[in-house]
Design an enzyme around this catalytic site. Structure first.
Site, mmCIF file in Angstrom:
data_model
loop_
_atom_site.group_PDB
_atom_site.id
_atom_site.type_symbol
_atom_site.label_atom_id
_atom_site.label_comp_id
_atom_site.label_asym_id
_atom_site.label_seq_id
_atom_site.Cartn_x
_atom_site.Cartn_y
_atom_site.Cartn_z
ATOM 1 N N HIS A 70 0.817 -1.207 0.000
ATOM 2 C CA HIS A 70 0.000 0.000 0.000
ATOM 3 C C HIS A 70 0.858 1.268 0.000
ATOM 4 O O HIS A 70 2.000 1.263 0.462
ATOM 5 C CB HIS A 70 -0.941 -0.007 1.197
ATOM 6 C CG HIS A 70 -2.010 -1.047 1.084
ATOM 7 N ND1 HIS A 70 -3.055 -1.136 1.972
ATOM 8 C CD2 HIS A 70 -2.206 -2.048 0.182
ATOM 9 C CE1 HIS A 70 -3.848 -2.132 1.627
ATOM 10 N NE2 HIS A 70 -3.339 -2.714 0.542
ATOM 11 N N GLU A 72 0.658 4.036 1.730
ATOM 12 C CA GLU A 72 1.062 4.509 3.053
ATOM 13 C C GLU A 72 2.271 3.731 3.562
ATOM 14 O O GLU A 72 3.212 4.313 4.119
ATOM 15 C CB GLU A 72 -0.094 4.346 4.060
ATOM 16 C CG GLU A 72 -1.353 5.068 3.672
ATOM 17 C CD GLU A 72 -2.352 4.206 2.899
ATOM 18 O OE1 GLU A 72 -3.560 4.374 3.117
ATOM 19 O OE2 GLU A 72 -1.918 3.364 2.081
ATOM 20 N N CYS A 98 -6.456 1.617 4.996
ATOM 21 C CA CYS A 98 -6.981 0.328 5.450
ATOM 22 C C CYS A 98 -6.575 0.117 6.913
ATOM 23 O O CYS A 98 -5.769 0.870 7.473
ATOM 24 C CB CYS A 98 -6.446 -0.808 4.572
ATOM 25 S SG CYS A 98 -4.714 -1.219 4.880
ATOM 26 N N CYS A 101 -2.736 -0.324 7.439
ATOM 27 C CA CYS A 101 -2.018 0.944 7.282
ATOM 28 C C CYS A 101 -2.324 1.887 8.436
ATOM 29 O O CYS A 101 -1.441 2.611 8.899
ATOM 30 C CB CYS A 101 -2.359 1.593 5.941
ATOM 31 S SG CYS A 101 -1.600 0.746 4.536
#
Length: 153
Positions: A70, A72, A98, A101
């Site tokens: 991801h 992040e 999410c 994260c």
């Protein structure tokens, strides 16, 4: 000439990063900022040198592409790799983070999360942000700032 706000500037940067994404399901960008300075950026994609979703397709397990890191996490890992502290920083993300994260953002000491679009906002992520006293604010990108449709390869 009117200057754009800091929030719009950093959110535009995150949207620009998302254009580098190699995921075919959702493109996400993240920008970590401290003291009005960009300290890291990331987009969702595969490990360096690995197969990309745009080339091999998504590798989906339980409705999640496991090939992809991801945005992040990529931004946080960039800070870790180069020894850049994230304590009291802010993160601008194109989509609500999410749950995984969210936990990484909290552990990294980031104190504010700005996101442009709701995306499966997990109730426990919201609860964890509240428990950790992390400010979360929706900042939609004003598309007049940059017309991303005009960008060509």
């Amino acid at each position: 000439m009117t200057r754009i706000s800091w929030d719009q500037y950093f959110m535009a940067q995150s949207h620009l990063l998302a254009l580098r994404s190699t995921c075919t399901r959702l493109t996400v960008g993240a920008t970590i900022v401290r003291d009005k300075r960009i300290i890291a950026g990331g987009y969702n994609g595969s490990i360096a040198g690995g197969d990309h979703c745009i080339d091999k397709g998504c590798y989906v397990i339980d409705h999640h592409c496991v090939r992809t890191i991801h945005a992040e996490m990529n931004a946080l890992l960039q800070c870790a790799k180069f020894g850049v502290p994230t304590e009291n920083a802010e993160i601008y993300v194109t989509h609500f983070p999410c749950l995984q994260c969210c936990k990484a953002i909290i552990q990294a000491g980031i104190k504010t999360v700005y996101y442009a679009k709701d995306y499966k906002n997990h109730p426990y992520a919201i609860e964890l942000f509240n428990q950790a006293d992390v400010k979360v604010e929706k900042v939609e990108l004003m598309e007049k700032v940059i017309d991303f449709r005009e960008i060509q390869a």
